[in-house]
Design an enzyme around this catalytic site. Sequence first.
Site, PDB file in Angstrom:
ATOM      1  N   ARG A 177       0.776 -19.638  -9.564  1.00  0.00           N
ATOM      2  CA  ARG A 177       1.628 -18.279  -9.083  1.00  0.00           C
ATOM      3  C   ARG A 177       0.748 -16.909  -9.425  1.00  0.00           C
ATOM      4  O   ARG A 177       0.756 -16.052  -8.586  1.00  0.00           O
ATOM      5  CB  ARG A 177       2.867 -18.236  -9.350  1.00  0.00           C
ATOM      6  CG  ARG A 177       3.690 -17.095  -8.656  1.00  0.00           C
ATOM      7  CD  ARG A 177       5.216 -16.937  -8.808  1.00  0.00           C
ATOM      8  NE  ARG A 177       5.667 -15.884  -7.939  1.00  0.00           N
ATOM      9  CZ  ARG A 177       7.029 -15.719  -7.649  1.00  0.00           C
ATOM     10  NH1 ARG A 177       7.897 -16.718  -8.132  1.00  0.00           N
ATOM     11  NH2 ARG A 177       7.239 -14.712  -6.943  1.00  0.00           N
TER      12      ARG A 177
ATOM     13  N   HIS B  28       2.069   1.087  -3.127  1.00  0.00           N
ATOM     14  CA  HIS B  28       1.667  -0.216  -3.719  1.00  0.00           C
ATOM     15  C   HIS B  28       0.484  -0.937  -3.067  1.00  0.00           C
ATOM     16  O   HIS B  28      -0.581  -1.191  -3.475  1.00  0.00           O
ATOM     17  CB  HIS B  28       2.818  -1.180  -3.786  1.00  0.00           C
ATOM     18  CG  HIS B  28       2.527  -2.378  -4.450  1.00  0.00           C
ATOM     19  ND1 HIS B  28       2.248  -2.731  -5.954  1.00  0.00           N
ATOM     20  CD2 HIS B  28       2.428  -3.836  -4.007  1.00  0.00           C
ATOM     21  CE1 HIS B  28       1.831  -4.135  -5.935  1.00  0.00           C
ATOM     22  NE2 HIS B  28       2.137  -4.709  -4.838  1.00  0.00           N
TER      23      HIS B  28
ATOM     24  N   LYS C  49       2.955 -18.063   0.603  1.00  0.00           N
ATOM     25  CA  LYS C  49       3.646 -17.480  -0.683  1.00  0.00           C
ATOM     26  C   LYS C  49       4.617 -18.666  -1.130  1.00  0.00           C
ATOM     27  O   LYS C  49       4.856 -18.881  -2.202  1.00  0.00           O
ATOM     28  CB  LYS C  49       4.341 -16.187  -0.328  1.00  0.00           C
ATOM     29  CG  LYS C  49       4.991 -16.026  -1.817  1.00  0.00           C
ATOM     30  CD  LYS C  49       5.029 -14.429  -1.981  1.00  0.00           C
ATOM     31  CE  LYS C  49       5.606 -14.223  -3.443  1.00  0.00           C
ATOM     32  NZ  LYS C  49       6.019 -12.895  -3.794  1.00  0.00           N
TER      33      LYS C  49
HETATM   34  P1  NAD Z   1       9.106   0.759  -0.161  1.00  0.00           P
HETATM   35  O1  NAD Z   1      10.164  -0.293  -0.465  1.00  0.00           O
HETATM   36  O2  NAD Z   1       9.130   2.187  -0.785  1.00  0.00           O
HETATM   37  O3  NAD Z   1       9.179   0.861   1.369  1.00  0.00           O
HETATM   38  C1  NAD Z   1       8.357   1.878   1.949  1.00  0.00           C
HETATM   39  C2  NAD Z   1       8.749   3.019   2.910  1.00  0.00           C
HETATM   40  O4  NAD Z   1       9.293   2.680   3.943  1.00  0.00           O
HETATM   41  C3  NAD Z   1      10.292   3.658   2.027  1.00  0.00           C
HETATM   42  O5  NAD Z   1      10.158   5.222   2.271  1.00  0.00           O
HETATM   43  C4  NAD Z   1      11.221   2.906   2.894  1.00  0.00           C
HETATM   44  O6  NAD Z   1      12.389   3.735   2.866  1.00  0.00           O
HETATM   45  C5  NAD Z   1      10.645   3.017   4.279  1.00  0.00           C
HETATM   46  N1  NAD Z   1      11.210   2.067   5.170  1.00  0.00           N
HETATM   47  C6  NAD Z   1      11.466   0.725   4.975  1.00  0.00           C
HETATM   48  N2  NAD Z   1      11.680   0.116   6.021  1.00  0.00           N
HETATM   49  C7  NAD Z   1      11.648   0.933   6.805  1.00  0.00           C
HETATM   50  C8  NAD Z   1      11.642   0.632   8.500  1.00  0.00           C
HETATM   51  N3  NAD Z   1      11.872  -0.485   9.022  1.00  0.00           N
HETATM   52  N4  NAD Z   1      11.379   1.815   9.075  1.00  0.00           N
HETATM   53  C9  NAD Z   1      11.005   3.038   8.670  1.00  0.00           C
HETATM   54  N5  NAD Z   1      10.952   3.178   7.389  1.00  0.00           N
HETATM   55  C10 NAD Z   1      11.345   2.275   6.680  1.00  0.00           C
HETATM   56  O7  NAD Z   1       7.725  -0.022  -0.271  1.00  0.00           O
HETATM   57  P2  NAD Z   1       7.350  -1.583   0.085  1.00  0.00           P
HETATM   58  O8  NAD Z   1       5.820  -1.354   0.394  1.00  0.00           O
HETATM   59  O9  NAD Z   1       8.145  -2.297   0.842  1.00  0.00           O
HETATM   60  O10 NAD Z   1       7.789  -2.224  -1.325  1.00  0.00           O
HETATM   61  C11 NAD Z   1       6.453  -1.891  -2.550  1.00  0.00           C
HETATM   62  C12 NAD Z   1       7.396  -2.593  -3.724  1.00  0.00           C
HETATM   63  O11 NAD Z   1       7.545  -3.739  -3.559  1.00  0.00           O
HETATM   64  C13 NAD Z   1       6.574  -2.090  -4.824  1.00  0.00           C
HETATM   65  O12 NAD Z   1       7.676  -1.630  -5.822  1.00  0.00           O
HETATM   66  C14 NAD Z   1       5.999  -3.435  -5.462  1.00  0.00           C
HETATM   67  O13 NAD Z   1       6.046  -3.436  -6.937  1.00  0.00           O
HETATM   68  C15 NAD Z   1       7.005  -4.450  -4.973  1.00  0.00           C
HETATM   69  N6  NAD Z   1       6.621  -5.823  -4.685  1.00  0.00           N
HETATM   70  C16 NAD Z   1       7.269  -6.619  -5.262  1.00  0.00           C
HETATM   71  C17 NAD Z   1       6.803  -7.908  -5.003  1.00  0.00           C
HETATM   72  C18 NAD Z   1       7.571  -9.196  -5.369  1.00  0.00           C
HETATM   73  O14 NAD Z   1       7.290 -10.366  -5.512  1.00  0.00           O
HETATM   74  N7  NAD Z   1       9.016  -9.015  -5.870  1.00  0.00           N
HETATM   75  C19 NAD Z   1       5.811  -8.241  -4.338  1.00  0.00           C
HETATM   76  C20 NAD Z   1       4.948  -7.103  -3.633  1.00  0.00           C
HETATM   77  C21 NAD Z   1       5.401  -5.785  -4.009  1.00  0.00           C
HETATM   78  N1  GLY Z   2       3.661 -10.624  -5.491  1.00  0.00           N
HETATM   79  C1  GLY Z   2       3.202 -11.794  -6.671  1.00  0.00           C
HETATM   80  C2  GLY Z   2       4.103 -12.857  -6.701  1.00  0.00           C
HETATM   81  O1  GLY Z   2       5.198 -12.964  -6.201  1.00  0.00           O
HETATM   82  O2  GLY Z   2       4.048 -13.573  -7.670  1.00  0.00           O
END
Ligand code: NAD
Ligand code: GLY
Length: 360
Positions: free
Chosen positions: A240, A264, A226
């Site tokens: 990207r 997601h 990445k």
């Molecule tokens: P999330 O942030 O909702 O976390 C998942 C769940 O796990 C939540 O309930 C959280 O409270 C819990 N949690 C987190 N850490 C924990 C731990 N260590 N122990 C126990 N529980 C824990 O979901 P995610 O999958 O981390 O992130 C998904 C989001 O990321 C989406 O909104 C997606 O659009 C975004 N995303 C962004 C990018 C980017 O480049 N910015 C890339 C991919 C995904």
């Molecule tokens: N997750 C896609 C990007 O960061 O570009």
Amino acid sequence: MRTLNVALGNRSYPIHIGTGLLRDAGLIAPLLAQKRVAIVTNTAIAPLYLGPLRAALEASGITVVPVILPDGERYKTWQTLNLIFDALIENRCERRTTLIALGGGVVGDMTGFAAATWQRGAPFIQMPTTLLAQVDSSVGGKTAINHPQGKNMIGAFYQPRAVLADLDSLKTLPERELKAGIAEVIKHGLIRDAGFFAWLEANMDALLGRDPAALEHAVLRSCEIKSEIVALDEQEQDVRALLNFGHTFGHAIEAGIGYGDWLHGEAIGAGMVMAADLSQQLGLLAAADVSRIERLIERAGLPVAGPNFPRERYLEHMALDKKTRDGASRFVVLECLGSARLQTGVAVDMVGGVLARRVA
Ligand code: NAD
Ligand code: GLY
């Protein structure tokens, strides 16, 4: 601890991957312009990790303002973002106060967007606690909130000062969340590194069993891939966009079914099978490779078919995809395992065919 660099000139930053990082202020303190931080987290993560991080920072003479948000993708909204600003104002935070995102991708994306806009830009640090956030969302500076019609529609490119991925935090991650994170790991192999894809085939059981060495390799190789892509094309002018493999279908699943019902990573799992199928229809990917992809995603415990809602709704949400240019959809497709490219001019009928085959 392993350290990588995201090479972005004077906005370059390190990614530290290791254990014990949430109990150590040593990597954070030198980055602070002011001995004051706001730790943004949520109601699920605060009881697990806010205490140790806060104690470590306070022991180093750093004042901590905790900001605890509701938990879940359905709260990735303007309203929740405002809770961060309310807390920053109430506690008289300044532009030099560093925001620390302690949590998964939802907390990371919202904290980053808050930092990008708080007093026109405050420093921030990512401390990702989910596998998905450690391998993907904490790196690269994409920050956003959702619009009811479209995923991550409102946001900014805004890089953190550092990413600290503590592998210990993965011990408390719910099983379903671990699998969701594996989806983005598989994506990195598919678009960039066939050898890594083969490693995942050989090590899927170890990853699901949370073998520390396997998790470390998956996080490290994902962050290498990445950060290399982000360094080439920070603001997604071309290469990207390949990181969005499976996301045109996946985002349509998330928005179409309602944020939070599918994780997601689950939507991306099914979305990658759909995108692989599309690649085959375009005469690029061999049927045997589509089967390999589907098998690995299934072994990771992820869905391989989209949820059943009207095809028109899929198409409506796909039309809102951020890769759309001059009204024309663009898809990330695979030329072979380990190599992806952008494809324009995909016939609606072909997409309809994929939906007909790949929606449950
Ligand atoms: P999330 O942030 O909702 O976390 C998942 C769940 O796990 C939540 O309930 C959280 O409270 C819990 N949690 C987190 N850490 C924990 C731990 N260590 N122990 C126990 N529980 C824990 O979901 P995610 O999958 O981390 O992130 C998904 C989001 O990321 C989406 O909104 C997606 O659009 C975004 N995303 C962004 C990018 C980017 O480049 N910015 C890339 C991919 C995904
Ligand atoms: N997750 C896609 C990007 O960061 O570009």
